[in-house]
Design an enzyme around this catalytic site. Structure first.
Site: not given
Ligand code: IPE
Ligand code: IPE
Ligand code: MG
Length: 226
Positions: A12, A15, A17, A29, A57-58, A63, A122, A172, A178-179
Site C-alpha cells: 500500500d 498512489g 508516493w 504504481h 482488491s474486489t 477507483r 518460490l 502492510r 487494516r486488512l
Molecule cells: C489494499 O489497499 C489493496 C491493495 C493493496 C491491492 P487499498 O489502498 O485498496 O486499501 P484501503 O481501501 O485503503 O483499505
Molecule cells: C496500493 O497502493 C496499490 C493498489 C491498491 C493497487 P494505493 O494505490 O492504495 O496507494 P495509496 O494508499 O492511495 O497511497
Molecule cells: Mg491504499
C-alpha cells in the site's frame, strides 16, 4: 527461531508516493513494481517458499477508470516482459481472486500459471480482483454442495489458497492499520507488521529487518508462553 515459509504483503502507498514525488498516482504504481522485484529477490535469498502479494482488491474497482486501466496495463506488461525471467528463476506464479477479466487478460494469466506450474524455488501468489469475504462465501457454498462434513480441514480445500500453507506473517506498508479484505481466514495466526513507509520506499533492508524480528517472536498458537 521461527522458520519463514510464507510471507503475505499488502503493498500500500503507491498512489501517495506518486502524488508526492511525481504529481501522479499512476507514477507511484509504476515505481512500486521496482519494490516487487526487490522483494522477490530477497525472498529467494532467504529461502522463503511462498510470497502472496495483494495487487488489486474486489473493492479497488471503485477507483477512477484511468487508474484501473493503468494498473491492468502495468500488470500485462509486467507479465509479458518478465515471465521468461521468472520462469528461469524457477518461480511459480499463481493468481488468486476472481478471474473474470477480458479473454485476453485471462489467457495471459492462465499461460503464466501454466508455464511456471512445475517451478519449485518460490511460489508467488498474486491476489488480483481478490476479496476474502467473496472467497469465503464461494468456498462455503461449494462445500455445502458436496457430501463432505463442514469442518476446517474440508473447508480449506475450497479456498483459493488450497494447498498453500497459511502466511507466517503479513506486512502492510503505507502507514495504514487494516486488512482491507485480505486473507481473513488464512491470517488467523499470522504475525502482523505495519510499516510507515510507502510501498515504493520499502527497501530490501526493511524487509530483512522484519524477517529477523519475526524469527525471534515467541508464537503461542493459544498455548501458554513456556
Ligand atoms: C489494499 O489497499 C489493496 C491493495 C493493496 C491491492 P487499498 O489502498 O485498496 O486499501 P484501503 O481501501 O485503503 O483499505
Ligand atoms: C496500493 O497502493 C496499490 C493498489 C491498491 C493497487 P494505493 O494505490 O492504495 O496507494 P495509496 O494508499 O492511495 O497511497
Ligand atoms: Mg491504499
Amino acid at each position: 527461531m521461527n522458520p519463514v515459509n510464507h510471507v503475505a504483503i499488502i503493498m500500500d502507498g503507491n498512489g501517495r508516493w506518486g502524488e508526492k514525488y511525481k504529481n501522479s498516482r499512476n507514477a507511484g504504481h509504476k515505481e512500486g513494481l521496482k519494490t516487487i522485484e526487490k522483494i522477490i529477490k530477497t525472498s529467494i535469498k532467504h529461502n522463503i517458499k511462498f510470497l502472496t502479494l495483494y495487487a488489486f482488491s474486489t473493492e479497488n474497482w471503485k477507483r477512477p477508470k484511468k487508474e484501473i486501466t493503468y494498473l491492468f496495463n502495468l500488470l500485462e506488461n509486467f507479465l509479458k516482459n518478465k515471465i521468461d525471467d521468472l520462469y528461469k528463476q524457477n518461480i511459480k506464479v499463481k493468481f488468486i481472486g476472481n478471474k473474470n477479466f477480458s479473454n485476453q487478460l485471462n489467457k495471459l494469466l492462465n499461460s503464466a500459471e501454466k508455464k511456471t506450474l512445475n517451478n519449485k524455488k518460490l511460489q508467488i501468489n498474486i491476489a488480483l480482483n481478490y476479496g476474502s469475504k467473496s472467497e469465503l462465501l464461494i468456498a462455503f457454498k461449494k462445500l455445502q454442495k458436496t457430501k463432505f462434513k463442514l469442518n476446517e480441514k474440508n473447508f480449506v480445500k475450497y479456498l483459493q489458497t488450497k494447498n498453500i500453507p497459511d502466511p507466517d506473517f503479513l506486512i502492510r506498508t503505507g502507514n495504514t492499520h487494516r486488512l482491507s479484505n485480505f486473507l481473513l481466514w488464512q491470517l488467523a495466526y499470522a504475525e502482523i507488521f505495519f510499516v510507515k513507509k510507502l510501498w515504493p520506499e520499502f527497501k530490501e533492508k526493511d524487509y530483512e529487518k522484519i524477517i529477523q524480528k519475526f524469527k525471534s517472536i515467541k508464537r503461542n498458537f493459544g498455548n501458554i508462553n513456556v
